[in-house]
Design an enzyme around this catalytic site. Structure first.
Site, mmCIF file in Angstrom:
data_model
loop_
_atom_site.group_PDB
_atom_site.id
_atom_site.type_symbol
_atom_site.label_atom_id
_atom_site.label_comp_id
_atom_site.label_asym_id
_atom_site.label_seq_id
_atom_site.Cartn_x
_atom_site.Cartn_y
_atom_site.Cartn_z
ATOM 1 N N GLY A 20 46.822 51.271 39.934
ATOM 2 C CA GLY A 20 46.950 52.105 41.806
ATOM 3 C C GLY A 20 45.452 52.582 40.882
ATOM 4 N N SER A 21 43.938 52.758 40.014
ATOM 5 C CA SER A 21 43.543 53.064 39.331
ATOM 6 C C SER A 21 42.390 53.138 40.495
ATOM 7 C CB SER A 21 42.828 53.343 38.236
ATOM 8 O OG SER A 21 42.478 52.153 38.637
ATOM 9 N N MET A 70 49.765 41.341 42.481
ATOM 10 C CA MET A 70 49.098 40.176 42.020
ATOM 11 C C MET A 70 50.214 38.977 42.536
ATOM 12 S SD MET A 70 47.451 41.175 39.020
ATOM 13 C CE MET A 70 48.023 39.895 38.041
ATOM 14 N N LEU A 93 48.229 36.036 48.796
ATOM 15 C CA LEU A 93 48.515 35.868 49.944
ATOM 16 C C LEU A 93 48.418 34.434 50.736
ATOM 17 C CD1 LEU A 93 46.363 38.591 51.632
ATOM 18 C CD2 LEU A 93 48.513 38.787 51.270
ATOM 19 N N HIS A 153 37.729 42.417 41.776
ATOM 20 C CA HIS A 153 37.779 41.076 40.837
ATOM 21 C C HIS A 153 37.185 41.909 39.813
ATOM 22 C CE1 HIS A 153 39.542 37.800 39.013
ATOM 23 N NE2 HIS A 153 38.394 37.723 38.345
ATOM 24 N N GLU A 186 34.094 49.313 39.277
ATOM 25 C CA GLU A 186 35.099 49.479 39.888
ATOM 26 C C GLU A 186 35.462 50.429 40.925
ATOM 27 O OE1 GLU A 186 38.894 47.053 39.784
ATOM 28 O OE2 GLU A 186 37.726 46.011 37.775
HETATM 29 C C1 GRF Z 1 41.415 46.037 37.964
HETATM 30 O O1 GRF Z 1 40.813 45.332 37.272
HETATM 31 C C2 GRF Z 1 41.036 44.836 39.824
HETATM 32 O O2 GRF Z 1 39.905 44.069 39.576
HETATM 33 C C3 GRF Z 1 42.230 43.688 39.810
HETATM 34 O O3 GRF Z 1 43.333 44.352 38.628
HETATM 35 C C4 GRF Z 1 42.674 45.465 38.306
HETATM 36 C C5 GRF Z 1 44.031 46.963 38.988
HETATM 37 O O4 GRF Z 1 43.787 47.652 38.655
HETATM 38 N N1 GRF Z 1 42.429 43.261 40.389
HETATM 39 P P1 GRF Z 1 44.302 49.103 38.876
HETATM 40 O O5 GRF Z 1 45.711 48.607 39.482
HETATM 41 O O6 GRF Z 1 43.060 49.860 40.196
HETATM 42 O O7 GRF Z 1 44.238 50.671 38.235
#
Ligand code: GRF
Length: 193
Positions: A20-21, A95, A98, A114, A179
């Site tokens: 959840g970062s 994960m 949908l 992604h 991200e």
């Molecule tokens: C991130 O790298 C995102 O791009 C991918 O899964 C990871 C999730 O990381 N879909 P977090 O749970 O937000 O830390």
């Protein structure tokens, strides 16, 4: 771009499965005065997702759904987001895929982040595949969600240089930092106050 009138913020739900970062960075973004979104609900398919703690810390309601039966889980999620008048879903490390039905019935936008430069390296195990192929660059992409995996229209991308001796772990770390900047930027690009 969707122009918003007045100070009405778009009600948003973030879907997570793990750390959840990205959720945390989206919450911090939504708490800024000029942010176009307000996060009203966190959804997860994983009762042990570490990111659920951010719901408690920032006082946002959390709902976890058992995905043993996907269609029941999605029905429940759908009714929850309808109740909360959610107009934006941000997938952030969610994960589960949908269903077409869910995507078609949701009257709002669904975004995903992604960790690759789409259309390259869709799916899982991205960083290892990038390194094994000897790529010089990777990065991250925020895109609209459609019914094909990691294939919707791209909103924004950020390129990251791969260093000598880079590992999947070090690359993941480097990209994750980007991200956290890219997702809020992409939301600003789609919705503006
Ligand atoms: C991130 O790298 C995102 O791009 C991918 O899964 C990871 C999730 O990381 N879909 P977090 O749970 O937000 O830390």
């Amino acid at each position: 771009m969707v122009r918003l009138t007045g100070l009405k913020k778009i009600k948003c739900s973030v879907f997570i499965s793990g750390t959840g970062s990205n959720l945390k960075s989206l919450i911090q973004f939504s708490n800024k005065k000029n942010s176009p979104i307000s996060i009203e609900l966190i959804i997860s398919d994983n009762f042990n997702a570490k990111g659920l703690k951010f719901g408690k810390i920032y006082k946002i309601s959390n709902k976890v759904f058992n995905y043993k039966n996907k269609s029941i889980a999605e029905k429940r999620i759908f009714s929850e987001i309808k109740k909360k008048k959610i107009k934006l879903i941000c997938l952030a490390g969610f994960m589960k895929i949908l269903s077409k039905k869910f995507i078609k019935n949701f009257k709002g936008e669904i975004l995903n982040i992604h960790p690759s430069l789409l259309p390259k390296y869709k799916g899982l195990n991205t960083h290892q595949r990038v390194i094994s192929n000897g790529e010089k660059y990777s990065g991250c992409t925020v895109h609209f969600v459609n019914s094909r995996l990691d294939s919707g229209k791209i909103i924004l991308q950020k390129k990251v240089k791969i260093s000598k001796g880079e590992t999947a772990k070090s690359l993941a770390k480097k990209i994750l930092i980007q991200e956290h900047i890219l997702y809020p930027k992409a939301i600003k690009k789609v919705f503006s106050l």
